[in-house]
Scaffold this motif. Structure first.
Motif, mmCIF file in Angstrom:
data_model
loop_
_atom_site.group_PDB
_atom_site.id
_atom_site.type_symbol
_atom_site.label_atom_id
_atom_site.label_comp_id
_atom_site.label_asym_id
_atom_site.label_seq_id
_atom_site.Cartn_x
_atom_site.Cartn_y
_atom_site.Cartn_z
ATOM 1 N N PRO A 55 51.428 30.296 40.030
ATOM 2 C CA PRO A 55 52.212 30.562 38.825
ATOM 3 C C PRO A 55 52.004 29.478 37.765
ATOM 4 C CG PRO A 55 53.525 31.010 40.776
ATOM 5 C CD PRO A 55 52.247 30.361 41.259
ATOM 6 N N GLY A 56 51.892 29.918 36.524
ATOM 7 C CA GLY A 56 51.694 29.015 35.406
ATOM 8 C C GLY A 56 50.235 28.775 35.063
ATOM 9 N N ARG A 57 49.330 29.160 35.961
ATOM 10 C CA ARG A 57 47.900 28.986 35.712
ATOM 11 C C ARG A 57 47.332 30.198 34.978
ATOM 12 N NH1 ARG A 57 44.973 24.226 37.901
ATOM 13 N NH2 ARG A 57 46.690 23.026 38.768
ATOM 14 N N ALA A 58 46.311 29.967 34.169
ATOM 15 C CA ALA A 58 45.610 31.082 33.533
ATOM 16 C C ALA A 58 45.017 31.978 34.608
ATOM 17 C CB ALA A 58 44.513 30.556 32.615
ATOM 18 N N PHE A 59 45.127 33.290 34.412
ATOM 19 C CA PHE A 59 44.572 34.209 35.400
ATOM 20 C C PHE A 59 43.127 34.519 35.041
ATOM 21 C CE2 PHE A 59 43.736 38.449 37.207
ATOM 22 C CZ PHE A 59 43.945 38.148 38.544
ATOM 23 N N ASP A 60 42.225 33.794 35.694
ATOM 24 C CA ASP A 60 40.781 34.016 35.591
ATOM 25 C C ASP A 60 40.321 34.480 36.963
ATOM 26 O OD1 ASP A 60 41.032 32.966 33.047
ATOM 27 O OD2 ASP A 60 40.186 31.012 33.576
ATOM 28 N N LEU A 61 39.633 35.606 37.018
ATOM 29 C CA LEU A 61 39.303 36.235 38.295
ATOM 30 C C LEU A 61 37.883 36.764 38.278
ATOM 31 C CD1 LEU A 61 40.224 37.656 41.052
ATOM 32 C CD2 LEU A 61 40.707 39.658 39.602
ATOM 33 N N GLN A 62 37.166 36.540 39.367
ATOM 34 C CA GLN A 62 35.917 37.257 39.604
ATOM 35 C C GLN A 62 36.083 38.083 40.872
ATOM 36 O OE1 GLN A 62 32.528 34.699 40.658
ATOM 37 N NE2 GLN A 62 33.874 32.913 40.484
ATOM 38 N N VAL A 63 35.691 39.347 40.787
ATOM 39 C CA VAL A 63 35.839 40.284 41.900
ATOM 40 C C VAL A 63 34.487 40.411 42.588
ATOM 41 C CG1 VAL A 63 36.443 42.633 42.584
ATOM 42 C CG2 VAL A 63 37.668 41.521 40.690
ATOM 43 N N ILE A 64 34.455 40.045 43.867
ATOM 44 C CA ILE A 64 33.211 40.009 44.632
ATOM 45 C C ILE A 64 33.168 41.199 45.591
ATOM 46 C CG2 ILE A 64 31.727 38.607 46.103
ATOM 47 C CD1 ILE A 64 32.506 37.343 43.358
ATOM 48 N N ASN B 182 26.712 40.917 43.226
ATOM 49 C CA ASN B 182 27.962 40.942 43.988
ATOM 50 C C ASN B 182 29.176 40.716 43.099
ATOM 51 O OD1 ASN B 182 25.912 39.530 46.281
ATOM 52 N ND2 ASN B 182 27.246 41.153 47.036
ATOM 53 N N VAL B 183 28.991 40.063 41.963
ATOM 54 C CA VAL B 183 30.100 39.803 41.037
ATOM 55 C C VAL B 183 30.274 41.051 40.175
ATOM 56 C CG1 VAL B 183 31.031 38.268 39.269
ATOM 57 C CG2 VAL B 183 29.481 37.348 41.013
ATOM 58 N N ARG B 184 31.290 41.854 40.470
ATOM 59 C CA ARG B 184 31.404 43.174 39.836
ATOM 60 C C ARG B 184 32.275 43.167 38.583
ATOM 61 N NH1 ARG B 184 27.180 45.201 40.661
ATOM 62 N NH2 ARG B 184 28.020 47.142 39.842
ATOM 63 N N GLN B 185 33.392 42.501 38.626
ATOM 64 C CA GLN B 185 34.248 42.377 37.442
ATOM 65 C C GLN B 185 34.653 40.922 37.266
ATOM 66 O OE1 GLN B 185 35.371 45.012 39.693
ATOM 67 N NE2 GLN B 185 34.243 46.507 38.466
ATOM 68 N N VAL B 186 34.873 40.570 36.010
ATOM 69 C CA VAL B 186 35.357 39.233 35.682
ATOM 70 C C VAL B 186 36.483 39.381 34.666
ATOM 71 C CG1 VAL B 186 34.789 36.960 34.745
ATOM 72 C CG2 VAL B 186 33.080 38.211 36.107
ATOM 73 N N PHE B 187 37.588 38.702 34.937
ATOM 74 C CA PHE B 187 38.726 38.657 34.020
ATOM 75 C C PHE B 187 38.896 37.224 33.527
ATOM 76 C CE2 PHE B 187 39.483 42.356 36.576
ATOM 77 C CZ PHE B 187 40.180 43.248 35.769
ATOM 78 N N SER B 188 39.198 37.084 32.253
ATOM 79 C CA SER B 188 39.476 35.782 31.654
ATOM 80 C C SER B 188 40.810 35.856 30.941
ATOM 81 C CB SER B 188 38.371 35.390 30.668
ATOM 82 O OG SER B 188 38.698 34.205 29.978
ATOM 83 N N GLN B 189 41.729 34.990 31.319
ATOM 84 C CA GLN B 189 43.079 34.989 30.746
ATOM 85 C C GLN B 189 43.684 36.392 30.842
ATOM 86 O OE1 GLN B 189 43.817 31.781 29.491
ATOM 87 N NE2 GLN B 189 45.980 32.279 29.342
ATOM 88 N N GLY B 190 43.425 37.053 31.978
ATOM 89 C CA GLY B 190 44.015 38.356 32.245
ATOM 90 C C GLY B 190 43.308 39.541 31.632
#
Length: 461
Positions: A402-411, A444-452
């Motif tokens: 919580p409180g962190r920027a939501f940056d995600l890579q979907v593998i 393998n890296v299918r989606q990437v989210f930056s700051q949600g």
């Protein structure tokens, strides 16, 4: 796999490293994200509140489910990239540094006076980095103000969080006539302008953009410009980046010029401070390391590039034990690969060489290895590429807290040409993570989210 148009919650299994040296596997977790792209709540699968929370976001149409065979990792934080060197990545790395610079790098970087050319290269670079999971990037631009501002604009448009600086190199004795700053005064003025313009871009960017004061390194700069940039750092509080203690030649040049080593010279010019990022640093002594820790200076560890141009391995475990902030950098194009996966692997590899020494013709005790406590684990290297980079920058990123920027890579571990499942053998969480970090390809890296926000979607292509 279900995907919401504007997801506010993410359901699946995630890996991250909240603490150095260990990882956490969030199996079947629900991560709720606010409108600002920051994590609001993480609900574990055994939390009795998860079922109701899942039902609520499903009904609202704001749930993104990673799906079977897919895992979430934080976006990578790459804290050292030479953006104008992207066209020469992988070229001439078997040449000496002086030839690599004089015959390849400087002629290439000079082309970025053409802003249209710069935009073409930078657009591709940012897309390539995002496609490999790098949601935060620290860039050295060329010596051209307009092109460097264009890079910050491209990052903001693409959704990549960026810290960017116009490279300063003003010494006519050390730089080619066709590629250098016109004068110390002009270099400082251009850096002042860069700070204003990038800060304005950052105010409009969802993920954020920050200016960085960027002397290339001491040998390319006059005393006047180093002093001016140090004063600017003091007055603005802006980030600072440069090369420090990268190789023997740089070390010797600075010592002869000032009668002191690189770190002390940079300190005395006002360029070592909190929010200073020093690239490489394999020659950093214990005493100099203590100074870094005291001042809050961060090290950008670039394992691949150091193997080519430093002839040395940075002692990361010693840096960490001294309290120095350390992150990981690709160092394009001194490092050939834009992938942080590759540099995670290389950081582990070179640390093992540092531990033992490399000359097998000598007895073990004479090979120069530093011994036990030197090597990096894979999990520690993963931390460097994520939470370590965030710590080095002083930004709330790169873990699922919580409180962190939501940056995600979907593998996706079940790609046809890159299956990472291991056929069900050795399938503990650490085994899954190891296969992802060691064997993943860009596919393998299918989606990437930056700051949600979704910034890369290969499934949609």
């Amino acid at each position: 796999m279900e995907k919401a148009t504007q997801p506010r919650a993410f359901y699946g299994s995630f890996f991250h490293t909240p603490e150095y040296g260990s990882f956490e596997y969030l199996e079947r977790a629900l991560i709720e994200v606010g409108e600002d792209g920051a994590i609001e709540r993480v609900i574990a699968h055994d939390d009795p509140n998860q079922a109701a929370a899942l039902a609520k976001v499903r009904e609202a149409g704001t749930l993104y489910e990673l799906g079977e065979g897919r895992f979430g990792l934080p976006g990578f934080v790459d804290i050292h990239i030479h953006s104008p060197q992207w066209p020469q990545a992988a070229l001439a790395l078997d040449e000496p540094l002086y030839r690599w610079l004089d015959e390849r790098t400087f002629p290439l970087e000079s082309k970025f006076a053409d802003v249209d050319f710069a935009k073409k290269v930078y657009s591709d670079l940012v897309d390539q980095l995002l496609a490999r999971g790098s949601t935060t990037a620290v860039y050295l631009g060329s010596a051209h103000l307009e092109a460097t501002v264009a890079l910050a604009e491209i990052c903001a448009e693409r959704g990549q969080r960026t810290l960017v600086g116009k490279t300063v190199m003003d010494d006519p004795k050390a730089n080619p006539d066709y590629y250098r700053d016109a004068s110390p005064e002009q270099a400082v003025r251009d850096t002042e302008t860069l700070i204003r313009e990038v800060e304005a871009i950052g105010r409009k960017s969802r993920a954020g953009a920050w200016p960085v004061i960027t002397p290339r390194f001491i040998p390319s700069c006059t005393d006047e410009v180093l002093r001016g940039l140090g004063n600017l750092a003091e007055s603005t509080g802006a980030y600072v980046q440069t090369h420090c203690n990268e190789g023997q030649w740089e070390h010797d040049v600075v010592l002869e010029r000032f009668g002191k080593t690189d770190p002390y010279a940079l300190r005395d010019f006002g360029l070592l401070r909190e929010h200073s990022i020093m690239a490489h640093c394999p020659y950093l002594t214990e005493e100099e390391g203590e100074m870094f820790a005291e001042l809050g200076v961060a090290v950008a560890h670039c394992p691949t590039a150091n193997s080519y141009f430093s002839s040395a391995v940075a002692p990361v475990q010693r840096f960490r034990s001294q309290g120095i902030h350390v992150g990981l950098g690709t160092d394009i194009s001194g490092g050939y690969s834009p992938s942080m996966y590759e540099n995670i692997r290389q950081a582990v590899l070179v640390s093992r060489l540092l531990e033992t020494g490399v000359n097998a013709q000598l007895p073990p005790e004479e090979r120069g290895g530093l011994g036990e406590g030197t090597r990096l684990s894979l999990v520690e290297s993963f931390w460097l590429a994520t939470a370590g980079g965030a710590e080095a920058l002083g930004l709330p990123l790169a873990t699922f807290e919580p409180g962190r920027a939501f940056d995600l890579q979907v593998i996706d571990v079940k790609r046809p040409d890159s299956d990472l499942t291991g056929f069900g053998v050795f399938d503990e969480p650490i085994d899954r993570l190891a296969r992802i970090l060691y064997l993943s390809t860009p596919d393998n890296v299918r989606q990437v989210f930056s700051q949600g926000v979704l910034v890369c979607d290969k499934d949609a292509r």
